[in-house]
Design a protein around this motif. Structure first.
Motif, PDB file in Angstrom:
ATOM      1  N   ILE A   1       0.836  -1.204   0.000  1.00 15.67           N
ATOM      2  CA  ILE A   1       0.000   0.000   0.000  1.00 15.67           C
ATOM      3  C   ILE A   1       0.868   1.251   0.000  1.00 15.67           C
TER       4      ILE A   1
ATOM      5  N   THR B   1       0.773   3.842  -3.263  1.00 12.34           N
ATOM      6  CA  THR B   1       0.301   5.207  -3.027  1.00 12.34           C
ATOM      7  C   THR B   1       1.404   6.232  -3.259  1.00 12.34           C
TER       8      THR B   1
ATOM      9  N   LEU C   1      -3.201   7.668  -7.448  1.00 13.60           N
ATOM     10  CA  LEU C   1      -3.385   7.661  -5.995  1.00 13.60           C
ATOM     11  C   LEU C   1      -2.706   8.839  -5.302  1.00 13.60           C
TER      12      LEU C   1
ATOM     13  N   TYR D   1      -5.247   8.837  -0.013  1.00 14.07           N
ATOM     14  CA  TYR D   1      -4.231   7.793  -0.096  1.00 14.07           C
ATOM     15  C   TYR D   1      -2.928   8.211   0.586  1.00 14.07           C
TER      16      TYR D   1
ATOM     17  N   LEU E   1      -3.701   7.074   3.930  1.00 17.04           N
ATOM     18  CA  LEU E   1      -3.681   5.613   3.948  1.00 17.04           C
ATOM     19  C   LEU E   1      -2.246   5.092   4.012  1.00 17.04           C
TER      20      LEU E   1
ATOM     21  N   TYR F   1      -8.806  -2.351   2.888  1.00 12.71           N
ATOM     22  CA  TYR F   1      -8.633  -1.161   2.052  1.00 12.71           C
ATOM     23  C   TYR F   1      -8.402  -1.512   0.587  1.00 12.71           C
ATOM     24  N   SER F   2      -7.811  -2.673   0.323  1.00 16.45           N
ATOM     25  CA  SER F   2      -7.499  -3.052  -1.064  1.00 16.45           C
ATOM     26  C   SER F   2      -8.723  -3.597  -1.786  1.00 16.45           C
TER      27      SER F   2
ATOM     28  N   ASN G   1     -11.611  -1.144  -2.576  1.00 15.86           N
ATOM     29  CA  ASN G   1     -11.277   0.112  -3.241  1.00 15.86           C
ATOM     30  C   ASN G   1     -10.794  -0.173  -4.654  1.00 15.86           C
TER      31      ASN G   1
ATOM     32  N   ASP H   1      -9.617   1.850  -6.960  1.00 17.54           N
ATOM     33  CA  ASP H   1      -8.369   2.521  -7.334  1.00 17.54           C
ATOM     34  C   ASP H   1      -7.157   1.757  -6.828  1.00 17.54           C
ATOM     35  N   VAL H   2      -7.226   1.273  -5.576  1.00 20.23           N
ATOM     36  CA  VAL H   2      -6.115   0.511  -4.999  1.00 20.23           C
ATOM     37  C   VAL H   2      -5.938  -0.802  -5.746  1.00 20.23           C
TER      38      VAL H   2
END
Length: 314
Positions: free
Chosen positions: A51, A55, A61, A66, A69, A296-297, A300, A302-303
């Protein structure tokens, strides 16, 4: 390995050795536990590191959400590294002794990183509040300077308070025992070893918890009450779904972290049991950090898109 237990009349000095009993009551599972915790530690390190990397380098991101994050993932690595390596060392060597200074240091860093997580989660909820409730002002309010100030403030917010609390707890006389029925140096099991009445110190712990945990949690509740109110007024179902999706991951992490931590620290000393304390501590010190990158992954887009670009294609 045998350890000398202090008698009630023994006076403890600065050079004393505590003993972290940890999982010594499960002698047949020491090898399995060491494998399980090693795998969990690797998952936490790899997941949070990924992550941080995506990011930092993925253009899509480069947003405040992010940025926070990535800070949260960095904090998770630090937070877990205070306790898990020591647990693994104890399992591998069966040497469970820890000096008073090492014990105090471990507790201090654990509390500082835990406090930083509380405030950073509050900052992340504020970021979502501004993005959803004031989208036109979002780039102006959450500019780079503001993001850095909020992140730094979260990291350093607990340092003076938790150094003071750690000093206060370890200034007590420990004469009941030197056996800590836990897998790291946490406040509840340490207070159990103190001589005499510790009610003043318990009150002090409650006050600090209210300051560093309850206040951020209330800020999160206020932010999300406004967020939910705003989302429900959106004209389309698609807009409401998209807005909820950007908040659901963070809200789930908040519930997991604050729920288990609050139960641990706000229960009276008389209601603490070693088994319950260990189970709750395992949850908010190890299990939750392991699942956070996944939460979070997987929730999401985008991630997930950034991860697909980073990882080699089959």
């Amino acid at each position: 390995m045998k350890y000398k237990e202090l008698n009630a009349e023994d006076n403890v000095t600065i050079g004393m050795q505590f003993v972290l009993l940890g999982f010594s009551d499960l002698p047949d599972l020491q090898g399995l536990l060491s494998v399980v915790f090693s795998v969990i530690y690797m998952i936490i390190l790899i997941g949070n590191s990924l992550i941080i990397i995506i990011t930092r380098f993925d253009i899509a991101l480069q947003k405040p959400m992010y940025f926070f994050l990535a800070n949260f993932s960095s904090l998770e690595i630090c937070y877990v590294s205070v306790t898990l390596p020591r647990i693994l060392f104890n399992l591998w060597t069966q040497d469970r002794s820890i000096s008073l200074l090492d014990c105090a240091t471990q507790m201090c860093f654990f509390l500082m990183f835990g406090t930083a997580e509380c405030f950073l989660l509050a900052v992340m909820s504020y970021d979502r509040y501004v993005a959803i409730c004031n989208p036109l002002h979002y780039p102006l309010v959450m500019n780079y300077k503001m993001c850095v100030q909020l992140a730094v403030g979260s990291w350093v917010s607990g340092i003076p308070v938790q150094i003071g609390q750690t000093w206060q707890i370890f200034s007590l006389h420990f004469c009941n025992s030197n056996l800590i029925n836990h897998f790291f140096c946490d406040i509840p099991p340490i207070l159990k070893l103190a001589c005499g009445d510790t009610s003043v110190h318990e009150v002090s712990v409650y006050v600090v918890v209210m300051l560093v945990a309850a206040v951020p949690f209330l800020l999160i509740l206020v932010s999300y009450s406004k967020i939910i109110s705003t989302i429900l007024r959106l004209p389309t179902a698609t807009g409401r779904t998209k807005a909820f999706s950007t908040c659901s991951s963070h809200l789930l992490v908040v519930v997991l972290f604050f729920g288990s931590g609050t139960i641990t620290y706000l229960r009276p000393k008389s209601n603490h049991s070693a088994g319950t304390d260990k189970l709750l501590s395992l949850f908010y010190t190890i299990v939750t950090p392991m699942f956070n990158p996944m939460i979070y992954s997987f929730r999401n887009k985008d991630v997930m898109a950034a991860l697909r670009k980073l990882l080699p294609k089959r």
